[in-house]
Design an enzyme around this catalytic site. Sequence first.
Site, PDB file in Angstrom:
ATOM      1  N   GLU A 134     109.328 174.239  62.103  1.00 30.82           N
ATOM      2  CA  GLU A 134     109.396 175.589  62.692  1.00 30.82           C
ATOM      3  C   GLU A 134     109.095 176.647  61.642  1.00 30.82           C
ATOM      4  O   GLU A 134     109.863 177.581  61.442  1.00 30.82           O
ATOM      5  CB  GLU A 134     110.801 175.852  63.291  1.00 30.82           C
ATOM      6  CG  GLU A 134     111.274 174.780  64.242  1.00 30.82           C
ATOM      7  CD  GLU A 134     112.629 175.086  64.877  1.00 30.82           C
ATOM      8  OE1 GLU A 134     113.126 176.224  64.758  1.00 30.82           O
ATOM      9  OE2 GLU A 134     113.191 174.173  65.484  1.00 30.82           O
ATOM     10  N   GLU A 137     120.289 171.019  64.578  1.00 33.16           N
ATOM     11  CA  GLU A 137     121.306 171.862  63.916  1.00 33.16           C
ATOM     12  C   GLU A 137     122.726 171.295  64.015  1.00 33.16           C
ATOM     13  O   GLU A 137     123.634 171.959  64.504  1.00 33.16           O
ATOM     14  CB  GLU A 137     121.266 173.284  64.492  1.00 33.16           C
ATOM     15  CG  GLU A 137     119.886 173.913  64.396  1.00 33.16           C
ATOM     16  CD  GLU A 137     119.840 175.366  64.872  1.00 33.16           C
ATOM     17  OE1 GLU A 137     120.790 175.799  65.537  1.00 33.16           O
ATOM     18  OE2 GLU A 137     118.850 176.054  64.576  1.00 33.16           O
TER      19      GLU A 137
HETATM   20  C1  XIL Z   1     114.180 179.968  69.611  1.00 34.89           C
HETATM   21  C2  XIL Z   1     113.066 180.458  70.536  1.00 34.89           C
HETATM   22  O1  XIL Z   1     111.918 180.725  69.762  1.00 34.89           O
HETATM   23  C3  XIL Z   1     113.507 181.685  71.290  1.00 34.89           C
HETATM   24  O2  XIL Z   1     112.536 182.070  72.251  1.00 34.89           O
HETATM   25  C4  XIL Z   1     114.839 181.422  71.975  1.00 34.89           C
HETATM   26  O3  XIL Z   1     115.305 182.605  72.580  1.00 34.89           O
HETATM   27  C5  XIL Z   1     115.872 180.910  70.997  1.00 34.89           C
HETATM   28  O4  XIL Z   1     115.376 179.760  70.342  1.00 34.89           O
HETATM   29  N1  XIL Z   1     115.797 177.032  65.776  1.00 34.89           N
HETATM   30  C6  XIL Z   1     115.312 176.212  66.772  1.00 34.89           C
HETATM   31  C7  XIL Z   1     114.434 176.769  67.846  1.00 34.89           C
HETATM   32  O5  XIL Z   1     115.503 174.982  66.706  1.00 34.89           O
HETATM   33  O6  XIL Z   1     114.556 176.068  69.042  1.00 34.89           O
HETATM   34  C8  XIL Z   1     114.724 178.248  68.048  1.00 34.89           C
HETATM   35  O7  XIL Z   1     113.804 178.750  69.011  1.00 34.89           O
HETATM   36  C9  XIL Z   1     114.645 178.983  66.738  1.00 34.89           C
HETATM   37  C10 XIL Z   1     115.675 178.475  65.762  1.00 34.89           C
END
Ligand code: XIL
Length: 321
Positions: free
Chosen positions: A232, A127
Amino acid sequence: MESLCNRYKEYFKIGASVNTETAITDQKILLQHFNSITFENEIKFVNIQPNQNEFDFSNSDKLVEFALANKLQVRGHTLIWHAQLPDWVNKDRLPTRTELLKVMENHICTIVDRYKDSIFIWDVVNEILADDGSLKNTIWREIIGDDYIERAFWFAHDANPKAKLFYNEYNCEITGKRESVVEFYNKAKKQNIPLDGIGLQGHFGIYYPTADMFRDVFKTYAKTDMRLEITEMDMSMFRYEDHRTDLKQPTKEMIETQAKSYGEFFALFREYKDLIDGVTFWGVSDRYTWLDDFPVTRKNWPLIFDEFNHPKKAYDAIMNW
Ligand code: XIL
């Protein structure tokens, strides 16, 4: 029941994010349907280096062992991000470029080196761009400078030259941001930075974005030689601005809309299979999803297996084509 990763074996890997709990509770479907895993939080800075130079590998080691025993590929997520940082990483304690670069080097090299025989794909930075396509202002950028990104890639590459190194980003379907990612990639390649590909997070909703909107991402990125992974994927039942908390079950219409959209997205992924190495879901089943707490606390159902780990209509939509 045919296995999902088997169905896609000529296309790309099928992954899921897990944590130390879901790797146990959802083990059956995980081992049946997936051939890749990402650790949801276990490698993040706050968990793996909670105090300066005191690394805690207990949970990540456990999951790596689990992956190796079951022949699952592991995606390393994530080395440098502005979120989930421990308190000790702050501008007052680490006010100079030299100090923070040292912290970054130590963090990246220690982790990548520890898993140099088990993790071969890393989300090195996560990000880095704002939605308008400009570089996000983070502690890394403010203290080190814009070159924090290339330094991160070099540290990871030096620690394991065999690893594939990714830059992971969200909302890449947004015009402007989509192009900035390509610009970033092309510039990095010109400078010989060891960057192999882009991770597209894929936190979608059932109404937005549509697969058709996302097609432009692939069209644009196909003009480069970058490797792509959907890293994701999930599909919220709610519109982004819909913060309703009283829904106990998804409606029939939601379930069907979700199935249709999942089907369309996977058709698009198959079409662009030559660019894509893997599609990872952010979770295994609706029994547990981070969206139960984001953006508000309420049950959500964004995945392809239901709360009882049974396949949903969305599963059928991506299996039967
Ligand atoms: C999220 C996790 O799923 C949660 O448990 C945590 O509290 C916050 O992070 N983008 C990403 C991931 O790159 O690492 C994030 O994961 C979701 C958004």
